[in-house]
Design a protein around this motif. Structure first.
Motif, PDB file in Angstrom:
ATOM      1  N   ARG A  54     -20.964 -16.839   0.418  1.00 51.24           N
ATOM      2  CA  ARG A  54     -21.502 -17.369  -0.815  1.00 51.24           C
ATOM      3  C   ARG A  54     -21.766 -16.779  -2.306  1.00 51.24           C
ATOM      4  NH1 ARG A  54     -25.029 -19.635   3.343  1.00 51.24           N
ATOM      5  NH2 ARG A  54     -26.827 -18.378   2.609  1.00 51.24           N
ATOM      6  N   TYR A  55     -22.084 -15.481  -1.969  1.00 55.58           N
ATOM      7  CA  TYR A  55     -22.087 -14.684  -3.066  1.00 55.58           C
ATOM      8  C   TYR A  55     -20.576 -14.330  -3.658  1.00 55.58           C
ATOM      9  CZ  TYR A  55     -21.571 -10.727  -6.344  1.00 55.58           C
ATOM     10  OH  TYR A  55     -21.160  -9.887  -7.161  1.00 55.58           O
ATOM     11  N   ALA A  56     -19.616 -14.135  -2.864  1.00 60.04           N
ATOM     12  CA  ALA A  56     -18.327 -13.954  -3.101  1.00 60.04           C
ATOM     13  C   ALA A  56     -17.794 -15.069  -3.890  1.00 60.04           C
ATOM     14  CB  ALA A  56     -17.485 -13.446  -1.844  1.00 60.04           C
ATOM     15  N   LEU A  57     -17.923 -16.276  -3.533  1.00 56.99           N
ATOM     16  CA  LEU A  57     -17.573 -17.330  -4.315  1.00 56.99           C
ATOM     17  C   LEU A  57     -18.157 -17.478  -5.560  1.00 56.99           C
ATOM     18  CD1 LEU A  57     -17.767 -19.817  -1.296  1.00 56.99           C
ATOM     19  CD2 LEU A  57     -15.819 -18.870  -2.387  1.00 56.99           C
ATOM     20  N   PHE A  58     -19.511 -17.037  -5.631  1.00 56.30           N
ATOM     21  CA  PHE A  58     -20.257 -16.902  -6.998  1.00 56.30           C
ATOM     22  C   PHE A  58     -19.644 -16.084  -8.028  1.00 56.30           C
ATOM     23  CE2 PHE A  58     -23.460 -15.493  -9.728  1.00 56.30           C
ATOM     24  CZ  PHE A  58     -24.017 -16.573 -10.522  1.00 56.30           C
ATOM     25  N   HIS A  59     -19.350 -14.856  -7.320  1.00 59.86           N
ATOM     26  CA  HIS A  59     -18.455 -13.893  -8.239  1.00 59.86           C
ATOM     27  C   HIS A  59     -17.480 -14.186  -8.847  1.00 59.86           C
ATOM     28  CE1 HIS A  59     -17.337  -9.424  -8.365  1.00 59.86           C
ATOM     29  NE2 HIS A  59     -16.314 -10.165  -8.348  1.00 59.86           N
ATOM     30  N   GLU A  60     -16.595 -15.046  -7.927  1.00 61.27           N
ATOM     31  CA  GLU A  60     -15.344 -15.337  -8.378  1.00 61.27           C
ATOM     32  C   GLU A  60     -15.471 -16.472  -9.717  1.00 61.27           C
ATOM     33  OE1 GLU A  60     -12.322 -14.226  -7.843  1.00 61.27           O
ATOM     34  OE2 GLU A  60     -13.253 -12.553  -6.494  1.00 61.27           O
ATOM     35  N   ALA A  61     -16.487 -17.333  -9.653  1.00 61.86           N
ATOM     36  CA  ALA A  61     -16.836 -18.313 -10.592  1.00 61.86           C
ATOM     37  C   ALA A  61     -17.207 -17.862 -11.894  1.00 61.86           C
ATOM     38  CB  ALA A  61     -17.566 -19.430 -10.030  1.00 61.86           C
ATOM     39  N   ALA A  68     -29.655 -18.533  -5.639  1.00 64.69           N
ATOM     40  CA  ALA A  68     -29.515 -18.819  -4.403  1.00 64.69           C
ATOM     41  C   ALA A  68     -31.038 -18.593  -3.411  1.00 64.69           C
ATOM     42  CB  ALA A  68     -28.554 -17.966  -3.579  1.00 64.69           C
ATOM     43  N   GLN A  69     -31.772 -17.460  -4.108  1.00 66.04           N
ATOM     44  CA  GLN A  69     -33.065 -17.287  -3.369  1.00 66.04           C
ATOM     45  C   GLN A  69     -32.661 -17.095  -1.728  1.00 66.04           C
ATOM     46  OE1 GLN A  69     -36.538 -16.905  -4.744  1.00 66.04           O
ATOM     47  NE2 GLN A  69     -34.870 -16.489  -6.462  1.00 66.04           N
ATOM     48  N   PRO A  70     -31.840 -16.371  -1.445  1.00 67.24           N
ATOM     49  CA  PRO A  70     -31.159 -16.262   0.072  1.00 67.24           C
ATOM     50  C   PRO A  70     -32.554 -15.690   0.928  1.00 67.24           C
ATOM     51  CG  PRO A  70     -30.552 -14.330  -1.189  1.00 67.24           C
ATOM     52  CD  PRO A  70     -31.185 -15.200  -2.083  1.00 67.24           C
ATOM     53  N   GLU A  71     -32.693 -16.611   2.007  1.00 68.67           N
ATOM     54  CA  GLU A  71     -33.737 -16.282   2.949  1.00 68.67           C
ATOM     55  C   GLU A  71     -33.080 -15.125   4.238  1.00 68.67           C
ATOM     56  OE1 GLU A  71     -35.011 -19.634   4.992  1.00 68.67           O
ATOM     57  OE2 GLU A  71     -35.927 -20.629   3.366  1.00 68.67           O
ATOM     58  N   ARG A  72     -31.719 -15.138   4.179  1.00 69.81           N
ATOM     59  CA  ARG A  72     -31.298 -14.079   4.979  1.00 69.81           C
ATOM     60  C   ARG A  72     -30.112 -13.450   4.358  1.00 69.81           C
ATOM     61  NH1 ARG A  72     -29.820 -16.584  10.661  1.00 69.81           N
ATOM     62  NH2 ARG A  72     -29.110 -14.410  10.983  1.00 69.81           N
ATOM     63  N   ILE A  73     -29.942 -12.024   4.499  1.00 69.18           N
ATOM     64  CA  ILE A  73     -28.540 -11.624   4.060  1.00 69.18           C
ATOM     65  C   ILE A  73     -27.780 -11.374   5.139  1.00 69.18           C
ATOM     66  CG2 ILE A  73     -27.641  -9.601   2.855  1.00 69.18           C
ATOM     67  CD1 ILE A  73     -29.348 -11.351   1.117  1.00 69.18           C
ATOM     68  N   ASP A  74     -26.905 -12.225   5.132  1.00 68.93           N
ATOM     69  CA  ASP A  74     -25.962 -12.201   6.388  1.00 68.93           C
ATOM     70  C   ASP A  74     -24.460 -12.701   5.851  1.00 68.93           C
ATOM     71  OD1 ASP A  74     -26.037 -14.852   6.032  1.00 68.93           O
ATOM     72  OD2 ASP A  74     -27.203 -15.478   7.800  1.00 68.93           O
ATOM     73  N   GLY A  75     -23.603 -12.759   6.882  1.00 75.57           N
ATOM     74  CA  GLY A  75     -22.132 -12.906   6.476  1.00 75.57           C
ATOM     75  C   GLY A  75     -22.253 -14.183   5.713  1.00 75.57           C
ATOM     76  N   ALA A  76     -22.810 -15.299   5.792  1.00 74.42           N
ATOM     77  CA  ALA A  76     -22.636 -16.555   5.145  1.00 74.42           C
ATOM     78  C   ALA A  76     -23.354 -16.324   3.885  1.00 74.42           C
ATOM     79  CB  ALA A  76     -23.599 -17.691   5.923  1.00 74.42           C
ATOM     80  N   ALA A  77     -24.466 -15.542   3.546  1.00 70.51           N
ATOM     81  CA  ALA A  77     -24.805 -15.227   2.301  1.00 70.51           C
ATOM     82  C   ALA A  77     -23.774 -14.540   1.531  1.00 70.51           C
ATOM     83  CB  ALA A  77     -26.287 -14.311   2.328  1.00 70.51           C
ATOM     84  N   MET A  78     -23.242 -13.622   2.108  1.00 70.49           N
ATOM     85  CA  MET A  78     -22.146 -12.680   1.613  1.00 70.49           C
ATOM     86  C   MET A  78     -20.923 -13.488   1.133  1.00 70.49           C
ATOM     87  SD  MET A  78     -20.716  -9.116   3.169  1.00 70.49           S
ATOM     88  CE  MET A  78     -19.889  -7.759   2.213  1.00 70.49           C
ATOM     89  N   LEU A 137     -17.164  -9.701   5.635  1.00 72.92           N
ATOM     90  CA  LEU A 137     -18.359 -10.467   5.688  1.00 72.92           C
ATOM     91  C   LEU A 137     -19.379  -9.923   6.480  1.00 72.92           C
ATOM     92  CD1 LEU A 137     -16.935 -14.032   5.650  1.00 72.92           C
ATOM     93  CD2 LEU A 137     -17.674 -12.865   3.776  1.00 72.92           C
ATOM     94  N   ASP A 138     -19.506  -8.482   6.237  1.00 77.10           N
ATOM     95  CA  ASP A 138     -20.464  -7.844   7.141  1.00 77.10           C
ATOM     96  C   ASP A 138     -21.414  -6.999   6.272  1.00 77.10           C
ATOM     97  OD1 ASP A 138     -22.101  -6.171   8.611  1.00 77.10           O
ATOM     98  OD2 ASP A 138     -20.359  -5.047   9.775  1.00 77.10           O
ATOM     99  N   PRO A 139     -22.676  -7.688   5.975  1.00 77.73           N
ATOM    100  CA  PRO A 139     -23.349  -7.004   4.964  1.00 77.73           C
ATOM    101  C   PRO A 139     -24.005  -5.509   5.476  1.00 77.73           C
ATOM    102  CG  PRO A 139     -24.795  -8.724   6.176  1.00 77.73           C
ATOM    103  CD  PRO A 139     -23.259  -8.949   6.590  1.00 77.73           C
ATOM    104  N   ASP A 140     -23.736  -5.100   6.537  1.00 75.59           N
ATOM    105  CA  ASP A 140     -24.247  -3.899   6.930  1.00 75.59           C
ATOM    106  C   ASP A 140     -23.100  -3.092   7.147  1.00 75.59           C
ATOM    107  OD1 ASP A 140     -27.171  -4.172   7.368  1.00 75.59           O
ATOM    108  OD2 ASP A 140     -26.622  -5.791   8.761  1.00 75.59           O
ATOM    109  N   TYR A 141     -21.867  -3.086   6.682  1.00 78.03           N
ATOM    110  CA  TYR A 141     -20.691  -2.391   6.797  1.00 78.03           C
ATOM    111  C   TYR A 141     -20.711  -1.264   5.757  1.00 78.03           C
ATOM    112  CZ  TYR A 141     -16.020  -0.558   6.469  1.00 78.03           C
ATOM    113  OH  TYR A 141     -15.115   0.667   6.171  1.00 78.03           O
ATOM    114  N   LEU A 142     -20.754   0.099   6.155  1.00 74.56           N
ATOM    115  CA  LEU A 142     -20.726   1.103   5.266  1.00 74.56           C
ATOM    116  C   LEU A 142     -19.528   1.601   5.327  1.00 74.56           C
ATOM    117  CD1 LEU A 142     -22.439   2.667   3.422  1.00 74.56           C
ATOM    118  CD2 LEU A 142     -23.176   4.240   5.387  1.00 74.56           C
ATOM    119  N   ASP A 143     -18.833   1.884   4.187  1.00 75.07           N
ATOM    120  CA  ASP A 143     -17.321   2.376   4.090  1.00 75.07           C
ATOM    121  C   ASP A 143     -17.291   4.157   4.411  1.00 75.07           C
ATOM    122  OD1 ASP A 143     -14.554   1.687   3.761  1.00 75.07           O
ATOM    123  OD2 ASP A 143     -14.500   3.157   1.933  1.00 75.07           O
ATOM    124  N   GLY A 144     -18.524   4.587   3.972  1.00 76.65           N
ATOM    125  CA  GLY A 144     -18.620   5.989   4.209  1.00 76.65           C
ATOM    126  C   GLY A 144     -19.445   6.628   3.155  1.00 76.65           C
TER     127      GLY A 144
END
Length: 225
Positions: free
Chosen positions: A177-184, A165-175, A113-120
């Protein structure tokens, strides 16, 4: 009289070899299977008029999926937008693997849940994805007439979530919420999500696969990509 609404149809690419479980060299490498080509040809049943614009991602599977329609309507204007699939994993972790083999690494990625994590090298962050989505929505709001956009499952769901969602911030909580939407919300290969642009607002319908009724379903549950 009011002008007709702008019509924008998002189409997920047809089944790729990666969807079918094959190991692929990179996120951009997958190509259509024979079933994927059948799905691409079946789109001709759903599109009964020439679009004003056809958009693909830089990835070959969207370009192949658009090919039968472009052959039917050869004079259509074509553009390539940065609407490629979200690449969570680096070249080192992604290349020459199957969807099943990547699953543990993907689960680990989303659990951060880290929107700034880069795997490489070769990967992008969730924040990067959302920036591409926001840019795409801006371009969509400037469209006119009838447009077909050939895209990817995860990117399409990210765009639909952003519109809702019109997210105001892209943070762990937004991520999260997106993951739950993605699964649904599942968008099958070659499904169509029809949109209308009315006074700057985008309205969309649930994914339509009625044009695929004569194509046998895939024997396995397809993975993303």
């Amino acid at each position: 009289m009011p002008a007709d609404p702008v019509q924008i149809w998002w189409i997920r690419h047809g089944e790729s070899d990666s969807n079918a479980g094959a190991r692929t060299a990179s996120a951009a490498a997958p190509v259509l299977t024979e079933r994927g080509w059948q799905q691409a040809r079946a789109l001709l049943q759903a599109v009964d008029r020439a679009p004003d614009l056809v958009v693909t991602s830089p990835f070959i599977r969207t370009q192949q999926s658009a090919q039968p329609l472009l052959q039917r309507f050869p004079g259509v204007r074509k553009e390539e937008w940065p609407i490629q699939e979200f690449t969570e994993l680096s070249f080192a972790n992604r290349n020459h693997t199957s969807g099943l083999e990547r699953l543990p690494l993907l689960e680990e990625y989303w659990s951060r849940l880290d929107p700034d994590y880069l795997d490489g090298e070769g990967a992008e962050t969730f924040r990067n994805l959302m920036a591409r989505v926001e840019e795409t929505v801006g371009r969509m709001r400037r469209l006119e007439g009838f447009t077909l956009l050939f895209g990817h499952g995860l990117f399409m769901r990210a765009l639909l979530w952003w519109l809702l969602a019109q997210p105001e911030r892209i943070d762990g909580a937004a991520m999260r919420r997106y993951a739950l939407f993605h699964e649904a919300l599942w968008i099958p290969n070659a499904a169509i999500v029809r949109m209308q642009l009315v006074e700057g607002r985008l309205f969309w319908s649930s994914p339509d696969v009625s044009h695929l009724a004569q194509i046998p379903p895939a024997p396995v549950n397809d993975a993303e990509a």
